[in-house]
Design a protein around this motif. Structure first.
Motif, mmCIF file in Angstrom:
data_model
loop_
_atom_site.group_PDB
_atom_site.id
_atom_site.type_symbol
_atom_site.label_atom_id
_atom_site.label_comp_id
_atom_site.label_asym_id
_atom_site.label_seq_id
_atom_site.Cartn_x
_atom_site.Cartn_y
_atom_site.Cartn_z
ATOM 1 N N SER A 97 17.632 -6.431 17.520
ATOM 2 C CA SER A 97 16.474 -7.200 17.031
ATOM 3 C C SER A 97 15.137 -6.556 17.369
ATOM 4 O O SER A 97 14.261 -7.179 17.977
ATOM 5 N N GLY A 98 14.956 -5.320 16.963
ATOM 6 C CA GLY A 98 13.718 -4.620 17.262
ATOM 7 C C GLY A 98 12.689 -4.684 16.148
ATOM 8 O O GLY A 98 13.007 -4.974 14.992
ATOM 9 N N ALA A 99 11.424 -4.417 16.497
ATOM 10 C CA ALA A 99 10.332 -4.289 15.521
ATOM 11 C C ALA A 99 10.127 -2.798 15.245
ATOM 12 O O ALA A 99 9.078 -2.229 15.543
ATOM 13 N N TYR A 100 11.145 -2.166 14.658
ATOM 14 C CA TYR A 100 11.176 -0.713 14.541
ATOM 15 C C TYR A 100 10.088 -0.185 13.609
ATOM 16 O O TYR A 100 9.458 0.828 13.889
ATOM 17 N N ASP A 101 9.876 -0.877 12.497
ATOM 18 C CA ASP A 101 8.883 -0.452 11.519
ATOM 19 C C ASP A 101 7.626 -1.275 11.736
ATOM 20 O O ASP A 101 7.263 -2.120 10.919
ATOM 21 N N PHE A 102 6.946 -1.019 12.841
ATOM 22 C CA PHE A 102 5.847 -1.893 13.247
ATOM 23 C C PHE A 102 4.720 -1.883 12.223
ATOM 24 O O PHE A 102 4.189 -2.939 11.854
ATOM 25 N N GLY A 136 -7.792 5.029 10.683
ATOM 26 C CA GLY A 136 -8.220 5.794 11.843
ATOM 27 C C GLY A 136 -7.177 5.893 12.934
ATOM 28 O O GLY A 136 -6.015 6.211 12.678
ATOM 29 N N ARG A 137 -7.595 5.607 14.158
ATOM 30 C CA ARG A 137 -6.710 5.771 15.306
ATOM 31 C C ARG A 137 -5.533 4.797 15.283
ATOM 32 O O ARG A 137 -4.429 5.135 15.726
ATOM 33 N N LEU A 138 -5.768 3.577 14.787
ATOM 34 C CA LEU A 138 -4.661 2.626 14.717
ATOM 35 C C LEU A 138 -3.600 3.096 13.739
ATOM 36 O O LEU A 138 -2.397 3.040 14.032
ATOM 37 N N ALA A 139 -4.009 3.573 12.581
ATOM 38 C CA ALA A 139 -3.040 4.084 11.608
ATOM 39 C C ALA A 139 -2.268 5.269 12.180
ATOM 40 O O ALA A 139 -1.041 5.374 11.996
ATOM 41 N N ALA A 140 -2.971 6.159 12.875
ATOM 42 C CA ALA A 140 -2.303 7.318 13.473
ATOM 43 C C ALA A 140 -1.298 6.881 14.532
ATOM 44 O O ALA A 140 -0.194 7.428 14.628
ATOM 45 N N ALA A 141 -1.673 5.870 15.340
ATOM 46 C CA ALA A 141 -0.763 5.374 16.379
ATOM 47 C C ALA A 141 0.468 4.717 15.762
ATOM 48 O O ALA A 141 1.581 4.868 16.276
ATOM 49 N N LEU A 142 0.274 3.989 14.667
ATOM 50 C CA LEU A 142 1.415 3.357 13.990
ATOM 51 C C LEU A 142 2.347 4.417 13.403
ATOM 52 O O LEU A 142 3.577 4.259 13.452
ATOM 53 N N ARG A 143 1.805 5.479 12.866
ATOM 54 C CA ARG A 143 2.652 6.571 12.357
ATOM 55 C C ARG A 143 3.420 7.225 13.490
ATOM 56 O O ARG A 143 4.620 7.552 13.338
ATOM 57 N N GLN A 144 2.773 7.415 14.624
ATOM 58 C CA GLN A 144 3.434 8.007 15.789
ATOM 59 C C GLN A 144 4.580 7.119 16.253
ATOM 60 O O GLN A 144 5.680 7.620 16.563
ATOM 61 N N ASP A 145 4.340 5.805 16.271
ATOM 62 C CA ASP A 145 5.373 4.868 16.692
ATOM 63 C C ASP A 145 6.577 4.927 15.752
ATOM 64 O O ASP A 145 7.726 4.991 16.195
ATOM 65 N N ALA A 146 6.315 4.914 14.447
ATOM 66 C CA ALA A 146 7.408 4.945 13.469
ATOM 67 C C ALA A 146 8.211 6.235 13.581
ATOM 68 O O ALA A 146 9.446 6.225 13.501
ATOM 69 N N ALA A 147 7.520 7.362 13.760
ATOM 70 C CA ALA A 147 8.217 8.645 13.867
ATOM 71 C C ALA A 147 9.092 8.700 15.110
ATOM 72 O O ALA A 147 10.218 9.216 15.071
ATOM 73 N N ALA A 148 8.593 8.149 16.222
ATOM 74 C CA ALA A 148 9.366 8.175 17.464
ATOM 75 C C ALA A 148 10.640 7.360 17.348
ATOM 76 O O ALA A 148 11.688 7.737 17.892
ATOM 77 N N VAL A 149 10.588 6.249 16.619
ATOM 78 C CA VAL A 149 11.729 5.342 16.541
ATOM 79 C C VAL A 149 12.671 5.707 15.414
ATOM 80 O O VAL A 149 13.904 5.728 15.585
#
Length: 416
Positions: A236-241, A330-343
């Motif tokens: 039950s993860g939020a993988y695609d945040f 900006g930075r939020l979009a970049a952080a969300l992309r980083q999160d998705a790539a890591a997971v």
């Protein structure tokens, strides 16, 4: 994700329940371990201190778990549980410490198979698995320990005995904290006459589901010379945040109060990590701008935080804050992309099972479907298993942890 509406916050964001008499809880003063220089980069996983926090017979373990809804069918042994404080690195790779829970079965085996369990969302330091006195926080780890595994459960950075604030939903630091907790457990186990086998069965719930995938990926890619991943079973993860969870949060697909808490936690935590705003009143309305960062610095009990926040996102956020979450840039979009790539941006080479619950009111089930599709596109078969109807404290999301843990324990016992 991980909200308990009745307790007043994410997971167990209450001050903790009284210790169960049936659990035979025995807390001991921290025992200092031999250490070297605090700033040594090669000291990751070195045990700074330890304490035995629980000792239970098999009968006591089953009763203790059942008292909070955990399925104790897999429990065959009593357990001894230890809090470890160990050396790791922070979000910028600087030396720091963290804590975690190690649960060992009383089965006489000298060499133990290892399960890593990463927990769901919490913001209050005292709710972390290694320090809380309730059942919910350490329940999954105790289940795996009672089933015969060495269960390793990191508190993550900034929770439990760790200094500073917790960097919520930051997969890179969840990964390093989890990996270094595995190393700490391996370093500590010989003190009890045990050793940890090299293969690790990896699981986690909610926030911990993403953390589990980060750890499994690191182990597969050779991040540690000893440990290897054997299987992975996130729940039950939020993988695609960015693509699924955040739109559900701002789009009214999760309960309004949950949306308020998760938006607050995301913005305050990711501001510390990624620098999203200069002052809170840029994104939070008053009076919440004056208090919201305090709510998520680890020192505020969950019930207090829950009661102090408003009921809807428009009450909480300024127009800029609302737009930031509706259309990240900006930075939020970049952080969300980083999160998705890591997971999601990798291909497991070990058995994978994805556990979910239908109509999840917190980590919407589209996250699991999105992860399965990402794996499928990389040629990975990852069966999606619905855990069925289970409610815990009025939450299907939390209920999925109870059933998902039981199903994962049964599956892990079949793997060699």
């Amino acid at each position: 994700m991980n909200f308990s509406a009745r307790r007043g916050l994410v997971v167990v964001l209450t001050a903790g329940l009284a210790a169960s008499a049936v659990g035979g809880l025995a807390a001991h003063a921290d025992t200092a371990a031999r250490t070297h220089a605090a700033t040594r980069a090669d000291a990751r996983g070195e045990v700074v201190s330890f304490a035995r926090v629980r000792s239970m017979s098999a009968k006591q373990t089953r009763a203790w778990l059942a008292s909070d809804g955990f399925d104790a069918e897999a429990v065959r042994y009593g357990v001894d549980a230890y809090r470890l404080v160990y050396r790791t690195v922070d979000v910028r790779k600087r030396p720091t410490t963290a804590s975690g829970l190690l649960v060992l079965p009383r089965n006489g085996d000298r060499s133990l198979r290892t399960v890593s369990y990463t927990h769901g969302t919490m913001s209050y330091k005292k709710d972390a698995p290694s320090v809380t006195k309730d059942v919910w926080g350490p329940g999954a780890a105790v289940t795996y320990g009672g089933a015969g595994f060495a269960a390793v459960a990191p508190d993550y950075l900034g929770l439990g005995k760790g200094p500073g604030a917790h960097p919520w939903m930051h997969v890179p630091s969840e990964t390093t904290a989890s990996l270094d907790m595995l190393r700490a457990a391996r370093n500590f186990a010989p003190r009890t006459g045990r050793t940890l086998e090299r293969q690790v069965l990896v699981t986690g719930f909610s926030q911990g589901a993403s953390a589990a995938l980060g750890l499994a990926r690191a182990l597969q890619e050779g991040a540690d010379p000893w440990f290897r991943v054997r299987a992975v079973a996130p729940i039950s993860g939020a993988y695609d945040f960015g693509g699924t969870q955040l739109p559900a949060t701002v789009g009214g697909k999760i309960p309004a109060k949950y949306a308020v808490v998760y938006a607050s936690y995301l913005l305050t935590s990711w501001n510390r990590t990624h620098g999203l705003y200069r002052t809170p009143d840029e994104v939070f309305r008053r009076p919440y701008a004056d208090r919201v960062e305090k709510y998520f610095d680890g020192t505020t009990p969950g019930a207090e935080m829950f009661q102090g926040l408003p009921g809807t996102l428009p009450e909480l956020l300024t127009p800029r804050g609302q737009e930031m979450l509706r259309a990240p840039g900006g930075r939020l979009a970049a952080a969300l992309r980083q999160d998705a790539a890591a997971v999601m941006g990798w291909a497991p080479r070990v058995p994978v099972r994805l556990y979910k619950i239908s109509d999840d009111e917190q980590a919407v089930t589209g996250n699991t479907d999105r992860l399965a599709a990402a794996f499928r596109a990389r040629g990975v078969r990852a069966p999606v298993i619905d855990v069925g109807d289970r409610v815990y404290e009025e939450s299907r999301h939390l209920g999925s942890n109870l059933t998902g843990t039981a199903l994962t324990a049964r599956w892990f016992r079949t793997l060699r």
